[in-house]
Design a protein around this motif. Structure first.
Motif, mmCIF file in Angstrom:
data_model
loop_
_atom_site.group_PDB
_atom_site.id
_atom_site.type_symbol
_atom_site.label_atom_id
_atom_site.label_comp_id
_atom_site.label_asym_id
_atom_site.label_seq_id
_atom_site.Cartn_x
_atom_site.Cartn_y
_atom_site.Cartn_z
ATOM 1 N N ASP A 1 7.164 2.283 -18.839
ATOM 2 C CA ASP A 1 7.353 3.191 -17.584
ATOM 3 C C ASP A 1 7.419 2.407 -16.337
ATOM 4 O OD1 ASP A 1 7.135 4.954 -15.618
ATOM 5 O OD2 ASP A 1 5.616 6.466 -16.767
ATOM 6 N N ALA A 2 8.667 2.576 -15.831
ATOM 7 C CA ALA A 2 9.182 1.789 -14.688
ATOM 8 C C ALA A 2 8.106 2.099 -13.334
ATOM 9 C CB ALA A 2 10.495 1.907 -14.184
ATOM 10 N N VAL A 3 7.695 3.402 -13.368
ATOM 11 C CA VAL A 3 7.091 4.043 -12.124
ATOM 12 C C VAL A 3 5.576 3.413 -12.343
ATOM 13 C CG1 VAL A 3 6.152 6.034 -11.118
ATOM 14 C CG2 VAL A 3 8.710 5.947 -11.841
ATOM 15 N N GLN A 4 5.141 3.548 -13.516
ATOM 16 C CA GLN A 4 3.821 2.957 -13.616
ATOM 17 C C GLN A 4 3.676 1.536 -13.559
ATOM 18 O OE1 GLN A 4 2.448 2.969 -17.876
ATOM 19 N NE2 GLN A 4 0.376 3.356 -17.168
ATOM 20 N N ILE A 5 4.540 0.772 -13.845
ATOM 21 C CA ILE A 5 4.439 -0.689 -13.566
ATOM 22 C C ILE A 5 4.478 -1.009 -12.083
ATOM 23 C CG2 ILE A 5 5.772 -2.757 -13.689
ATOM 24 C CD1 ILE A 5 6.878 -1.883 -16.348
ATOM 25 N N ALA A 6 5.341 -0.381 -11.265
ATOM 26 C CA ALA A 6 5.327 -0.427 -9.905
ATOM 27 C C ALA A 6 4.401 0.040 -9.090
ATOM 28 C CB ALA A 6 6.693 0.196 -9.401
ATOM 29 N N LEU B 1 0.839 -1.242 0.072
ATOM 30 C CA LEU B 1 0.122 0.060 0.031
ATOM 31 C C LEU B 1 0.841 1.217 -0.028
ATOM 32 C CD1 LEU B 1 -2.697 1.220 0.394
ATOM 33 C CD2 LEU B 1 -2.677 1.094 2.760
ATOM 34 N N GLY B 2 1.854 1.234 0.735
ATOM 35 C CA GLY B 2 2.999 2.390 0.883
ATOM 36 C C GLY B 2 3.749 2.752 -0.445
ATOM 37 N N SER B 3 3.937 1.352 -1.133
ATOM 38 C CA SER B 3 4.662 1.409 -2.411
ATOM 39 C C SER B 3 3.616 1.998 -3.479
ATOM 40 C CB SER B 3 4.775 0.010 -2.687
ATOM 41 O OG SER B 3 5.402 -0.016 -4.173
ATOM 42 N N GLY B 4 2.501 1.300 -3.527
ATOM 43 C CA GLY B 4 1.391 1.852 -4.596
ATOM 44 C C GLY B 4 0.936 3.228 -4.498
ATOM 45 N N VAL B 5 0.736 3.781 -3.242
ATOM 46 C CA VAL B 5 0.340 5.326 -3.077
ATOM 47 C C VAL B 5 1.527 6.178 -3.343
ATOM 48 C CG1 VAL B 5 -0.684 6.678 -1.384
ATOM 49 C CG2 VAL B 5 -1.787 4.458 -1.457
ATOM 50 N N GLY C 1 8.754 -0.110 -3.467
ATOM 51 C CA GLY C 1 8.186 0.789 -4.381
ATOM 52 C C GLY C 1 9.616 1.386 -5.274
ATOM 53 N N VAL C 2 10.339 2.351 -4.627
ATOM 54 C CA VAL C 2 11.541 2.701 -5.493
ATOM 55 C C VAL C 2 12.492 1.603 -5.828
ATOM 56 C CG1 VAL C 2 13.411 4.239 -5.075
ATOM 57 C CG2 VAL C 2 11.101 5.073 -3.882
ATOM 58 N N SER C 3 12.735 0.739 -4.779
ATOM 59 C CA SER C 3 13.163 -0.483 -5.095
ATOM 60 C C SER C 3 12.994 -1.224 -6.567
ATOM 61 C CB SER C 3 13.368 -1.287 -4.042
ATOM 62 O OG SER C 3 14.247 -2.584 -4.431
ATOM 63 N N LEU C 4 11.613 -1.227 -6.701
ATOM 64 C CA LEU C 4 11.168 -2.083 -7.679
ATOM 65 C C LEU C 4 11.407 -1.116 -8.950
ATOM 66 C CD1 LEU C 4 9.618 -4.226 -9.121
ATOM 67 C CD2 LEU C 4 7.679 -3.332 -8.533
ATOM 68 N N VAL C 5 11.129 0.280 -8.843
ATOM 69 C CA VAL C 5 11.380 1.002 -10.079
ATOM 70 C C VAL C 5 12.769 0.688 -10.505
ATOM 71 C CG1 VAL C 5 11.528 3.649 -10.851
ATOM 72 C CG2 VAL C 5 9.531 2.817 -9.591
ATOM 73 N N LEU C 6 13.681 0.844 -9.513
ATOM 74 C CA LEU C 6 15.154 0.927 -10.121
ATOM 75 C C LEU C 6 15.483 -0.498 -10.399
ATOM 76 C CD1 LEU C 6 16.812 2.561 -6.759
ATOM 77 C CD2 LEU C 6 16.722 3.438 -9.114
ATOM 78 N N PHE C 7 14.734 -1.588 -10.053
ATOM 79 C CA PHE C 7 14.981 -2.828 -10.428
ATOM 80 C C PHE C 7 14.301 -3.034 -11.908
ATOM 81 C CE2 PHE C 7 14.194 -7.284 -10.926
ATOM 82 C CZ PHE C 7 15.269 -8.087 -10.147
ATOM 83 N N VAL C 8 13.380 -2.378 -12.229
ATOM 84 C CA VAL C 8 12.789 -2.734 -13.493
ATOM 85 C C VAL C 8 13.715 -1.844 -14.599
ATOM 86 C CG1 VAL C 8 10.864 -1.707 -15.145
ATOM 87 C CG2 VAL C 8 10.592 -2.642 -12.873
ATOM 88 N N LEU C 9 14.262 -0.580 -14.219
ATOM 89 C CA LEU C 9 15.339 0.190 -14.919
ATOM 90 C C LEU C 9 16.417 -0.993 -15.147
ATOM 91 C CD1 LEU C 9 14.965 3.634 -13.271
ATOM 92 C CD2 LEU C 9 14.205 2.647 -15.649
ATOM 93 N N ALA C 10 16.913 -1.776 -13.992
ATOM 94 C CA ALA C 10 18.053 -2.598 -14.318
ATOM 95 C C ALA C 10 17.783 -3.621 -15.164
ATOM 96 C CB ALA C 10 18.433 -3.212 -12.891
ATOM 97 N N LEU C 11 16.512 -4.102 -15.127
ATOM 98 C CA LEU C 11 16.129 -5.332 -16.146
ATOM 99 C C LEU C 11 16.215 -4.835 -17.569
ATOM 100 C CD1 LEU C 11 13.078 -6.784 -14.498
ATOM 101 C CD2 LEU C 11 15.169 -7.834 -14.820
ATOM 102 N N ARG C 12 15.989 -3.674 -17.546
ATOM 103 C CA ARG C 12 15.760 -2.954 -18.975
ATOM 104 C C ARG C 12 17.489 -2.797 -19.639
ATOM 105 N NH1 ARG C 12 13.650 3.029 -19.593
ATOM 106 N NH2 ARG C 12 11.802 1.868 -18.821
#
Length: 349
Positions: free
Chosen positions: A180-185, A40-44, A225-236
């Protein structure tokens, strides 16, 4: 340092720090409720970030949002990584010291790589395999020290099952990592929060104290949240297996915080496992991949600069700002340079 490696290591630091702090809340919040609050904290938090960013960029070309074809992959990502993984981790933390739990999470990288290599056919070499074998051995040692005199080590097994869920998540997220990594996360966080909290309250859970809700939300925003955004960018930039390898640094962050803040007691096996995991990560960090290869013609959208792989014209009024995002076409090209299996180098060997 390669840009993708930096993203992965920053993601690892944030996620690694979330494990011991989540452990501090386990006694005050039920595992399923805690998993829901973290997401919830991540999504909001990420939704607010996404809306503010779009408002600031309302006059810019925006071409890397999720498309209809991405939705089935996103749904599978939410099911495996947003629901199964967090619940299993919280259950495992309830009976496993946070320091050992943090190091056991290295198995996520191993399982991610195994799926990437043998299911999704991502390239690997002997050095990468050796590094993963060393990390596996370290994980076995940690699980061994958690085996009770009688019975099954359910805590470590639950954490390993969480790692498998996240390994599936990582490989599926790679399929949509150009978006978009932020949108995904953000979507993943909100969906996972809704499912986990609904499940928790259907099982009789009550809302915890406001302080616990706030703490879980902050931990979730940073560590999930922020960790997942960075992780998606790393996957890219790196592909699944190598991102998972860099992300293996996360447990060392978590273990260090556990020792300093929670004062966990550890024995010789812990330090031996930590040393082995450090060797495994080093083998991955020093890996290099270089050979002649051909890029097939393709069209996609993502944030990019006009580098070696992005020499194209624009069908809109471009102000010269980089990086920028829009749909663009890659023409066939053959060349040779050091590379990772990023979104432009998913070729056969």
């Amino acid at each position: 340092m390669h840009q993708g490696a930096l993203y992965a290591l920053l993601a690892a630091a944030l996620f690694g720090a979330s494990t011991p702090f989540s452990k501090m809340l386990v006694g005050h919040v039920s595992p399923v409720t805690l998993a829901g609050l973290l997401y919830l904290g991540s999504g909001v938090g990420l939704s607010i970030w996404y809306v503010v960013r779009r408002a600031l960029r309302r006059n810019e070309q925006d071409g890397d949002g999720l498309r209809r074809k991405d939705l089935p992959w996103l749904a599978a990502v939410i099911l495996s990584g947003g629901i199964g993984g967090p619940i299993l981790l919280m259950l495992g933390l309830s009976s496993t010291p946070a320091s050992s739990a943090s190091l056991l999470l290295n198995m996520e990288g191993v399982l991610t790589a195994a799926l990437a290599w043998f299911v999704f056919k991502e390239n690997f070499d002997r050095r990468i395999v050796l590094g993963m074998l060393v990390i596996v051995l370290a994980g076995v040692l940690l699980s061994w020290q958690q085996v009770p005199e009688f019975g099954v080590p359910w805590g470590p097994l639950a954490i390993l099952a969480a790692c498998l869920c996240w390994a599936i998540d990582n490989n599926l997220t790679r399929r949509i990592s150009a978006s978009d990594a932020v949108q995904i996360a953000a979507i993943k966080g909100l969906a996972a929060a809704a499912v986990n909290l609904t499940l928790a309250f259907s099982l009789g859970a009550q809302w915890p104290a406001a302080a616990s809700i706030g703490a879980a939300a902050l931990i979730g925003f940073a560590g999930y949240g922020v960790s997942l955004v960075l992780f998606v960018l790393a996957l890219r930039h790196l592909g699944s297996a190598r991102t998972g390898a860099y992300f293996s640094a996360a447990p060392f962050i978590g273990a260090a915080i556990s020792l300093l803040v929670l004062h966990d007691s550890v024995g010789g096996l812990f330090w031996l496992a930590a040393g082995l995991m450090a060797v495994g990560i080093w083998l991955h960090l020093t890996e290099s991949h270089h050979h002649p290869h051909t890029h097939e013609e393709t069209e996609h959208a993502h944030s990019h600069r006009h580098d070696l792989h992005h020499q194209h014209q624009h069908d809109f009024d471009w102000d010269g700002r980089e990086p920028h995002s829009h749909s663009h076409r890659h023409l066939p090209i053959s060349h040779s340079h050091a590379h990772y299996p990023d979104i432009h180098h998913r070729h056969q060997h």
